[in-house]
Design a protein around this motif. Structure first.
Motif, PDB file in Angstrom:
ATOM      1  N   ASP A 149       0.871  -1.300   0.018  1.00 14.65           N
ATOM      2  CA  ASP A 149      -0.093   0.048   0.082  1.00 14.65           C
ATOM      3  C   ASP A 149       0.899   1.197   0.083  1.00 14.65           C
ATOM      4  N   PHE A 150       0.884   1.908  -1.252  1.00 18.08           N
ATOM      5  CA  PHE A 150       1.814   3.115  -1.336  1.00 18.08           C
ATOM      6  C   PHE A 150       1.308   4.203  -0.613  1.00 18.08           C
ATOM      7  N   LEU A 151       0.001   4.118  -0.282  1.00 18.69           N
ATOM      8  CA  LEU A 151      -0.789   5.410  -0.105  1.00 18.69           C
ATOM      9  C   LEU A 151      -0.704   5.605   1.289  1.00 18.69           C
ATOM     10  N   SER A 181       3.293  -4.120  -7.231  1.00 18.08           N
ATOM     11  CA  SER A 181       2.204  -3.584  -6.693  1.00 18.08           C
ATOM     12  C   SER A 181       1.570  -2.068  -7.353  1.00 18.08           C
ATOM     13  N   CYS A 182       2.504  -1.674  -8.161  1.00 20.54           N
ATOM     14  CA  CYS A 182       1.722  -0.491  -8.738  1.00 20.54           C
ATOM     15  C   CYS A 182       0.932  -0.708  -9.803  1.00 20.54           C
ATOM     16  N   GLU A 187      -1.740   5.389  -7.618  1.00 22.86           N
ATOM     17  CA  GLU A 187      -0.598   4.514  -7.156  1.00 22.86           C
ATOM     18  C   GLU A 187       0.592   5.307  -7.979  1.00 22.86           C
ATOM     19  N   GLN A 188       0.470   5.154  -9.080  1.00 24.11           N
ATOM     20  CA  GLN A 188       1.667   5.747 -10.149  1.00 24.11           C
ATOM     21  C   GLN A 188       1.831   7.109  -9.794  1.00 24.11           C
ATOM     22  N   THR A 190       1.122   8.871  -6.853  1.00 23.96           N
ATOM     23  CA  THR A 190       1.526   8.942  -5.764  1.00 23.96           C
ATOM     24  C   THR A 190       3.133   8.671  -5.509  1.00 23.96           C
TER      25      THR A 190
END
Length: 670
Positions: A149-151, A181-182, A187-188, A190
């Motif tokens: 989870d990049f967020l 995960s991207c 997500e990209q 972020t």
């Protein structure tokens, strides 16, 4: 001799697991067992599966956790060094289980290894960090790896720390996480806003592993995201694009492949980038060379080639001129290779045949169809689906369909068998191929029915899976195209009016559209064929009328109107039945379907509606005069007069034709 026998015995999988699980076994013996286990499973799928069956992974993870706990309690000297050796060996063993084997990845994740391995990344011993990073990288090569989870701010902070590490495997881990995960635009975006692109670009100047990891991650971040692509191409990243272009000429085959993949991602995101024909030609030539790689690069190259040429006619022409089809077919003639490579070759050939007739002719000339029956029966579901896709695209040719290249038992039988495949994606791919193949000329369609294809299509038209249902009805529609009345009756008897009626009002609009198109084909012909479809009580006609009054999707209405138009070309009773659907009951103030559709913003629907009017008002029909009177009273003539200057040429032409017919029955001024 006794010593040798004891040594061999202790290397048996059962004995190694027993040692790892034993509370009495000395620590040194467990460390040796770990090393032996790791050495046995490296690159050996059979051994991995054997150890998995014995429950080796939970045992190794337990030792890893215990060693980590012991190391964290302090102590120094030999004791600490021993625990670190255990950490390194157990992490390496876990990575080996995960390498290239989803069953191994699942076992590793189920045993709770993932969070423990993450903890190793912050260890003080660089070798322990390295072992943990290697194992996590191997896990992230699998689709089963957990989504990152990049967020979450703390996760992004951790990711950036990985990318900024001086340890090559740690930076590689960070890049692997991005690649895996991207997946979404958010997500990209972020990652881009966090400065990840700049860091990945800097890795392009690093080691081979760092270059490869960076290229793959950049491709994932840029994919179908013009904003991120623009940022990558921007001045803040210097000559990053030129670096990637140069990496196509790298001495390492994997780097070449990933450079091509990254460039394709950029090109597919925005056609304004990489317009230089030399770069396009270079990509094709490089990929052509990489097809000869005997390993993983050669397995992956056809997929990258597909992404370069899919739906791009100009790229397919470049590939054709570069003899890519010949090279792919040359590999097909190889006696044995991995299923993944076969899948990729079939997909690439399918993409090459999607637009250009010259490619289809070449594929047929090289007798690729000889490989299709075997591929349709392959153990791999992916290969079976790829063979269907190839067949679907190569059969997009009237010339080759008329020659009967596809409708023979060698292809029809295994293709029809796939309609019962246990994998939904294979069923859908088979239906796609069948939809094209059954357009074949009348002389060959009986083969399909004879092999049980019609019965299977009807069964699948009742599927609970919408994608299967719509594909099955689509295939039935094409099967009913330009066939004899006998064939139409055969289709309808198998399908039944009840099923056809239910398909017209299916919850999925795409199914409704194809069902109405099927009826359009069934009633395209003589009054006898129309009568057979309408039935004694005009059940189908009433169902169409209800759908035309309730539907909102233009494609559904267009097919419905063409079905009515074909019915209106029949005898007087059939014309009157259609009129009763298109004009309201006496005294009704409801807007007629005719006026509504003639005023549609969709020119295709306007055209279809005028065709129905033309068929209803043919001068040779005895009841036309009364129908013209009714149409004039409904305001249809005025509407048609407004349409002679329609912006759509086809509508303008048909409106003039309709008015000309109407004027034969009196003044058309009202």
């Amino acid at each position: 001799m006794p010593t040798s026998a004891t040594s061999n015995h202790s290397s048996r999988p059962e004995d190694l697991i027993g040692c790892l699980n034993s509370a009495q076994a000395p620590c040194e013996a467990k460390l040796k067992a770990l090393r032996d286990l790791k050495n046995q499973i490296i690159g050996n799928r059979t051994k991995k599966l054997a150890f998995l069956k014995l429950g080796a992974v939970p045992s190794v993870v337990s030792i890893l956790s215990s060693a980590l706990a012991a190391a964290s309690q302090g102590g120094g000297g030999d004791n600490r060094e021993f625990h670190e050796h255990v950490l390194i060996q157990s992490a390496a063993a876990i990575g080996s289980f995960a390498c290239g084997l989803d069953a191994g990845v699942k076992a590793v994740l189920d045993a709770g290894a993932f969070p423990v391995l993450l903890t190793l990344i912050s260890h003080l011993n660089e070798k322990v960090v390295d072992a943990g990073a290697r194992s996590l990288k191997l896990i992230y090569q699998s689709k089963l790896a957990p989504k990152y989870d990049f967020l979450q701010a703390k996760n992004m902070e951790f990711l950036l720390s990985l990318l900024n590490s001086k340890n090559e495997n740690v930076t590689g881990l960070g890049a692997s996480i991005i690649t895996h995960s991207c997946q979404t635009t958010v997500e990209q975006q972020t990652l881009s806003e966090a400065g990840v692109i700049k860091r990945l670009v800097s890795l392009l100047g690093g080691s081979t592993n760092q270059k490869d990891a960076s290229l793959e991650s950049l491709a994932a971040m840029i994919k179908e995201n013009p904003e991120v692509a623009s940022k990558f191409m921007g001045p803040e990243n210097g000559r990053a694009l030129n670096v990637v272009i140069q990496l196509m000429k790298d001495k390492y085959t994997r780097t070449k492949l990933l450079a091509c993949m990254c460039l394709i991602s950029i090109r597919n995101t925005s056609t304004s980038y990489l317009q230089d024909s030399e770069i396009k030609n270079t990509m094709v030539i490089v990929l052509l060379e990489l097809l000869d790689d005997p390993g993983q690069v050669g397995d992956e190259t056809p997929f990258v080639l597909s992404s370069l040429i899919t739906e791009k006619e100009y790229m397919q022409k470049i590939a054709f001129d570069a003899n890519v089809i010949d090279k792919l077919c040359e590999h097909l003639n190889t006696d044995s290779f991995r299923a993944k490579r076969l899948q990729g070759i079939l997909l690439a050939l399918g993409d090459l045949c999607s637009k250009l007739e010259c490619c289809r002719d070449k594929v047929l000339d090289l007798q690729v169809l000889n490989f299709v029956p075997e591929a349709l029966a392959h153990d791999s579901a992916e290969v079976r689906a790829a063979a269907c896709i190839l067949l679907k695209n190569v059969s997009r040719s009237v010339k080759n369909l008329s020659a009967g290249h596809f409708m023979n038992e060698a292809i029809a039988v295994p293709l029809i068998e796939l309609l019962c495949d246990s994998t939904t994606s294979v069923q859908i791919a088979a239906l796609g191929a069948i939809s094209n193949v059954v357009v074949d000329f009348m002389a060959h369609k009986s083969v399909f029915t004879k092999c049980g294809g019609l019965k299977q299509l009807v069964q699948l038209s009742k599927s609970m899976e919408p994608a299967i249902r719509v594909s099955a009805v689509w295939a039935l529609k094409n099967l009913a195209f330009c066939v004899s009345n006998i064939c139409k009756e055969e289709i309808l008897l198998e399908l039944t009016l009840t099923t056809l009626t239910s398909l017209i009002s299916d919850p999925e609009t795409s199914v409704q559209e194809q069902a109405l198109a099927l009826i359009r084909n069934l009633v395209d012909g003589t009054p006898n064929s129309i009568d057979f479809v309408l039935g004694e009580h005009c059940t189908i006609l009433h169902a169409i009328g209800r759908q035309m009054r309730s539907a909102s999707k233009a494609e559904v209405l267009i097919q419905g109107m063409y079905a009515l138009s074909n019915m209106a070309s029949g005898n007087e009773l059939q014309k009157e039945a259609v009129m009763n659907q298109l004009l309201p009951q006496a005294g009704s103030d409801t807007e007629t379907l005719l006026v509504k559709f003639l005023q549609s913003i969709d020119s295709r629907l306007r055209t279809a509606t005028i065709w129905a009017l033309i068929n209803l008002t043919l001068p040779s029909s005895p009841g036309t005069c009364s129908r013209v009177t009714a149409l004039r009273s409904a305001g249809i003539v005025c509407q048609l007069k407004n349409m002679v200057n329609d912006p759509c040429p086809d509508v303008k032409l048909r409106a003039s034709m309709a008015l000309e017919q109407l004027m034969m029955f009196g003044d058309a001024s009202t």
